[in-house]
Design a protein around this motif. Structure first.
Motif, PDB file in Angstrom:
ATOM      1  N   GLU A 156       1.647  -0.373  -6.169  1.00  0.00           N
ATOM      2  CA  GLU A 156       0.456  -0.247  -5.326  1.00  0.00           C
ATOM      3  C   GLU A 156      -0.369  -1.520  -5.423  1.00  0.00           C
ATOM      4  OE1 GLU A 156      -2.295   0.262  -3.002  1.00  0.00           O
ATOM      5  OE2 GLU A 156      -1.091   2.097  -3.110  1.00  0.00           O
ATOM      6  N   HIS A 204       2.141   5.392  -8.115  1.00  0.00           N
ATOM      7  CA  HIS A 204       1.616   4.026  -8.151  1.00  0.00           C
ATOM      8  C   HIS A 204       2.740   3.003  -8.100  1.00  0.00           C
ATOM      9  CE1 HIS A 204      -1.967   5.900 -10.342  1.00  0.00           C
ATOM     10  NE2 HIS A 204      -2.404   5.503  -9.173  1.00  0.00           N
ATOM     11  N   SER A 259       6.702   3.444   2.074  1.00  0.00           N
ATOM     12  CA  SER A 259       5.333   3.711   1.671  1.00  0.00           C
ATOM     13  C   SER A 259       4.868   5.097   2.097  1.00  0.00           C
ATOM     14  CB  SER A 259       4.380   2.677   2.277  1.00  0.00           C
ATOM     15  OG  SER A 259       4.648   1.413   1.764  1.00  0.00           O
ATOM     16  N   THR A 287       0.848  -1.186   0.000  1.00  0.00           N
ATOM     17  CA  THR A 287       0.000   0.000   0.000  1.00  0.00           C
ATOM     18  C   THR A 287       0.885   1.236   0.000  1.00  0.00           C
ATOM     19  OG1 THR A 287      -1.702  -1.193   1.209  1.00  0.00           O
ATOM     20  CG2 THR A 287      -1.838   1.207   1.216  1.00  0.00           C
TER      21      THR A 287
END
Length: 187
Positions: free
Chosen positions: A79, A64, A176, A57
């Motif tokens: 992602e 992305h 992330s 995530t």
């Protein structure tokens, strides 16, 4: 105005021709339909360094996908919440950066790297390539190389080739949390 080549047909697009040559140079088996995992193994063998796909995530305002090159491996982060076709195109785009061996400037100073990833030696992370400059030559080249490769592979099923081990989960979560300079819908 369109220029014509000496043969009388439309002039070749230099970017498109360069991308086709990069894909030809991979030496993928003709007629074969390698999976994404087999493609990573093939590219890794050519580069003499492993190429791993990691889905996780990423921040909603972030990219992305990212290509992270260490001293010994290439990691393609994507992602995990994307629909499979979009996720594969993102992965192929990042693999396009790997195939083209695009240069990047360091995105983290040694101090910032120590702050975000204290257990990772800042010298280990050589470069990070995300989708920051959608109109740049490198981004167009990576997108076209990824699309050309996508036409050659046999599956739309994205299977991560590497899972984040528990001892690296904190580093992955910090990665992330990096924010991108442009909104996600422009990536």
């Amino acid at each position: 105005m369109r220029w014509r080549s000496r043969s009388g047909g439309p002039a070749a697009d230099p970017l498109a021709e360069r991308c086709r040559e990069k894909v030809r140079a991979l030496g993928l088996p003709p007629g074969g339909k390698p999976t994404l995992g087999e493609l990573c193994a093939h590219v890794g063998a050519l580069r003499r360094r492993e190429v791993h796909i990691v889905t996780l995530t990423l921040p909603s305002a972030g990219p992305h996908g990212l290509w992270v090159a260490t001293e010994t491996r290439d990691y393609v982060f994507a992602e995990e919440r994307l629909v499979p076709v979009h996720q594969q195109q993102v992965i192929l785009h990042e693999i396009g950066h790997v195939v083209c061996d695009h240069d990047t400037s360091p995105v983290l100073s040694a101090d910032a790297s120590r702050l975000l990833m204290p257990s990772l030696d800042p010298a280990l992370v050589r470069r990070v390539m995300g989708r920051e400059h959608g109109d740049s030559e490198a981004e167009r080249e990576a997108e076209l190389v990824g699309s050309l490769i996508g036409g050659l592979i046999g599956t739309w099923n994205v299977q991560p080739t590497w899972s984040v081990p528990p001892e690296a989960r904190e580093i992955a979560e910090r990665l992330s949390s990096l924010e991108a300079p442009m909104p996600r819908d422009r990536a």
